[in-house]
Write an enzyme that holds these catalytic residues in place. Sequence first.
Site, mmCIF file in Angstrom:
data_model
loop_
_atom_site.group_PDB
_atom_site.id
_atom_site.type_symbol
_atom_site.label_atom_id
_atom_site.label_comp_id
_atom_site.label_asym_id
_atom_site.label_seq_id
_atom_site.Cartn_x
_atom_site.Cartn_y
_atom_site.Cartn_z
ATOM 1 N N LYS A 194 1.290 -0.874 -0.403
ATOM 2 C CA LYS A 194 -0.022 -0.246 0.074
ATOM 3 C C LYS A 194 0.965 1.184 0.087
ATOM 4 C CE LYS A 194 -4.265 -2.511 1.868
ATOM 5 N NZ LYS A 194 -4.991 -2.737 3.306
ATOM 6 N N GLN B 116 -5.168 -1.770 9.238
ATOM 7 C CA GLN B 116 -5.317 -3.146 8.463
ATOM 8 C C GLN B 116 -5.555 -4.087 9.779
ATOM 9 O OE1 GLN B 116 -4.123 -3.502 5.265
ATOM 10 N NE2 GLN B 116 -4.287 -5.805 5.724
ATOM 11 N N ASP C 64 -11.312 2.606 3.755
ATOM 12 C CA ASP C 64 -12.291 0.924 3.818
ATOM 13 C C ASP C 64 -13.506 0.112 3.163
ATOM 14 O OD1 ASP C 64 -9.615 -0.696 3.785
ATOM 15 O OD2 ASP C 64 -10.130 -0.454 6.109
HETATM 16 N N1 L34 Z 1 -8.306 -2.745 6.970
HETATM 17 N N2 L34 Z 1 -7.406 -5.109 5.928
HETATM 18 C C1 L34 Z 1 -8.009 -3.694 5.519
HETATM 19 N N3 L34 Z 1 -8.357 -2.845 5.032
HETATM 20 C C2 L34 Z 1 -8.258 -4.676 3.475
HETATM 21 O O1 L34 Z 1 -8.603 -4.136 2.706
HETATM 22 C C3 L34 Z 1 -7.110 -5.519 3.692
HETATM 23 N N4 L34 Z 1 -7.096 -6.612 3.070
HETATM 24 C C4 L34 Z 1 -7.260 -7.648 3.252
HETATM 25 C C5 L34 Z 1 -6.741 -8.235 4.755
HETATM 26 N N5 L34 Z 1 -6.893 -7.285 5.641
HETATM 27 C C6 L34 Z 1 -7.315 -6.112 5.009
HETATM 28 C C7 L34 Z 1 -5.931 -6.197 2.580
HETATM 29 O O2 L34 Z 1 -5.633 -5.668 1.705
HETATM 30 C C8 L34 Z 1 -6.614 -8.455 2.263
HETATM 31 N N6 L34 Z 1 -5.679 -7.643 1.380
HETATM 32 C C9 L34 Z 1 -4.445 -8.123 0.708
HETATM 33 C C10 L34 Z 1 -4.514 -6.988 -0.306
HETATM 34 C C11 L34 Z 1 -3.687 -6.570 -0.799
HETATM 35 C C12 L34 Z 1 -2.585 -8.332 -1.414
HETATM 36 C C13 L34 Z 1 -4.162 -9.438 -1.062
HETATM 37 C C14 L34 Z 1 -4.760 -8.755 0.149
HETATM 38 C C15 L34 Z 1 -2.118 -8.308 -2.417
HETATM 39 O O3 L34 Z 1 -1.254 -7.651 -2.476
HETATM 40 N N7 L34 Z 1 -1.555 -9.526 -3.409
HETATM 41 C C16 L34 Z 1 -0.777 -10.713 -3.799
HETATM 42 C C17 L34 Z 1 -0.153 -11.459 -3.457
HETATM 43 C C18 L34 Z 1 0.783 -10.925 -2.038
HETATM 44 C C19 L34 Z 1 1.466 -11.941 -1.362
HETATM 45 O O4 L34 Z 1 3.066 -11.994 -1.682
HETATM 46 O O5 L34 Z 1 1.216 -12.038 -0.223
HETATM 47 C C20 L34 Z 1 -1.808 -10.950 -5.267
HETATM 48 O O6 L34 Z 1 -1.251 -10.389 -5.938
HETATM 49 O O7 L34 Z 1 -2.731 -11.223 -4.730
#
Ligand code: L34
Length: 298
Positions: A53, A97, A120
């Site tokens: 982020k 988060q 959010d």
């Molecule tokens: N308050 N909590 C709050 N807001 C959110 O919007 C989130 N979320 C979820 C968990 N808790 C939160 C996120 O940010 C899930 N989440 C999130 C954000 C980004 C990614 C996955 C979940 C992401 O970038 N995923 C990558 C892989 C990351 C890795 O290598 O672990 C992908 O390509 O899916």
Amino acid sequence: MEEKLLKGKPVTEAVYERVAQNLAHLKKLGVQPKLTVILVGEDPASQVYVRRKGKACEKLGILSDTIILPAAISEQELLDKIELLNNDPLNHGILVQLPLPKHIDEDKVILAVSPQKDVDCFHPQNVGLLVSGKPYMLPCTPAGIVEILKFYQIETQGKDVVVVGRSNIVGKPMVNLLLQKRKSANATVTVVHSRTQDISTHIQRADIVIAAIGQPNFIKKEDLKKGSVVIDVGINRVDADNEKGYKLAGDVDFEDVFETVSRITPVPGGVGPMTIAMLMQNTITAAAAQNKIKLPLD
Ligand code: L34
């Protein structure tokens, strides 16, 4: 093979293009949008997401601050921190988060964030606006999923969409987005969950399946209608024999269903990056609203 994949990257690029134009407009009017992300504790997955982020803000030219607090911090200390940010006119977005350590009441924290700064869309006021069809902002992950469907021209209007999972962060807001009276929604929505009698019979009827339960490889080909579209929201860490010691698996058994489906989002590289792109958009929306500015693009 390639054309079956609903990759997030090209969709994020289209969103970032829009965000950049809106951002330029705000900056011209003297507003420098800022997002503050609070991370409590050391959950390794949360650390990855929060870092991403901050990086996205940096790349776009949105100011950002990441506040890292120890897992042992008291609930009151966290609430005090949020209150300071609520009252800081130079900070437009606040994101705490999730998940939080057990001794902290998530509902209290969500209520503490000023609805105007709630990027959010978790505050009950913003949830209410979404449910009543007049959203202030859209919840990041569900909004990112709608962007994917739009970008790849997957019709939702009149279609049978089954949402698997009823979380406050994905399942429930997803339902509300898909029920909106607009071309990119207008779906017939079913929600199935841990107490549903026969999950499979529902999923088998779906034109589009949105899986958000947090159980690796839960959905198999027998559960799906041939030619259905699968959006996999799960990002589960499963043990693997590599340097990291784990790999990511979706809620859908990708290998198993690949032949059966017409389109599918990969994990990683599907929905995850969209969550972050939509957060950038929400930060701009919040900054504009707090300065009573109308954005050129929506
Ligand atoms: N308050 N909590 C709050 N807001 C959110 O919007 C989130 N979320 C979820 C968990 N808790 C939160 C996120 O940010 C899930 N989440 C999130 C954000 C980004 C990614 C996955 C979940 C992401 O970038 N995923 C990558 C892989 C990351 C890795 O290598 O672990 C992908 O390509 O899916």
